[in-house]
Design an enzyme around this catalytic site. Sequence first.
Site, short mmCIF file in Angstrom:
data_model
loop_
_atom_site.label_atom_id
_atom_site.label_comp_id
_atom_site.label_asym_id
_atom_site.label_seq_id
_atom_site.Cartn_x
_atom_site.Cartn_y
_atom_site.Cartn_z
N GLY A 149 0.78 -1.23 0.00
CA GLY A 149 0.00 0.00 0.00
C GLY A 149 0.81 1.28 0.00
N LYS B 270 -6.79 8.73 14.83
CA LYS B 270 -6.15 9.62 13.85
C LYS B 270 -6.26 11.09 14.28
CE LYS B 270 -4.67 6.56 10.91
NZ LYS B 270 -3.21 6.34 10.73
N ASP C 211 6.93 -5.12 15.13
CA ASP C 211 5.61 -4.76 15.64
C ASP C 211 5.75 -3.39 16.28
OD1 ASP C 211 3.28 -4.35 17.09
OD2 ASP C 211 3.23 -6.36 17.94
N THR D 298 -5.96 0.80 -0.71
CA THR D 298 -5.00 0.05 0.09
C THR D 298 -5.67 -1.29 0.45
OG1 THR D 298 -5.76 0.72 2.31
CG2 THR D 298 -4.25 2.23 1.16
N TYR E 240 -11.25 4.81 14.78
CA TYR E 240 -10.29 5.30 13.79
C TYR E 240 -10.23 6.82 13.82
CZ TYR E 240 -7.91 5.74 9.25
OH TYR E 240 -7.03 6.04 8.24
#
Length: 256
Positions: A20, A165, A67, A196, A161
Site C-alpha cells: 500500500g 487519527k 511490531d 489500500t 479510527y
Amino acid sequence: MKNYFDLTGQTAVVTGASTGLGLQMAKAFASQGANLVLLARRQNLLDENAAAIEKEFGVKCLAYACDITDTEKVKGAVAATMEAFGRVDILVNNAGTGAVAPAVDITNDQFNNELKIDLFGTFLCAREFAKEMIKAQYGRIINIASMYGLVGNMAATCAPYHAAKGGVVNLTRALAAEWGKEGITVNSICPGYFWTPLTKDTLETDWFAAYAKGAIPLGRYGKEGELDSCALFLASPASSYVNGQNIAVDGGYTAI
C-alpha cells in the site's frame, strides 16, 4: 536546475512498508536517492520489497520485521538502522489499522487496539527514532494521519479510527513544538480515499463509489503515487520551515 527533493545519502525509515501507501512512499524516497529501512510485521514481504527496490533504484534497503506496538522491537529497529546506516534522517509513521462498525457495536478491545496501533505505535516509533535525530540535530518525521482525523463522516462508521487519527493530528503538533529546537520537523499527511489493502473492500462497492463521487470535489479516489509528492516535500531538507502542519491530500473532501 536544483532538485529540491534530492535525498541522496539520507536514510528513510518507513513503517507499514509491506504493502500500500507505505511501499509507494518508500519507492518515492528511493527514487530520490535515499537508503531505506522497511518496517512491518511480515518479513517475507519486506524481503521481496527490499530486493525489488534495490534492483530498481540502486539504493540500500534494510528489511526489518517489527511490531510497532512492541517497545523492544522498535528499539531493535533503531539499533539495526544505526548499525546498517549510521544515521536516520526521515521517519514515516505509516503503519495502521481500521475498525469499521457502528459505535454502539464497537468493543473495548477494538477501541483499545485501534489506539494501540494507530496512536501509541506512532508515538513509540517517533520517540525512539527521535533520540537519534536529536543527537544529529536533524530529522524529518512524517505521521500518516487521515482526513478522518480532521472531520467526522456519515458514510463509514469508524469512531475508534477517527479518535486515533485525531490523536495523531494533535500529537504531530505537540512533537513539532517540543522537537523544533532540536532541528526536527514533525508534520502529518491526512490522506483521503486511497486504494489500500485496508480500504479495498469498501471502495469497490457501488454505493461507496457513488457517495465518494459526490463528496469529493475531484470526483474520484486518490491514485497510486498521488501521496508521494507530499511525502517528498515534507522529507526534503528544503522544507526546513514547515513544522507542525497537517496536510490533507484528499481531493478536496475536507474543503466542503
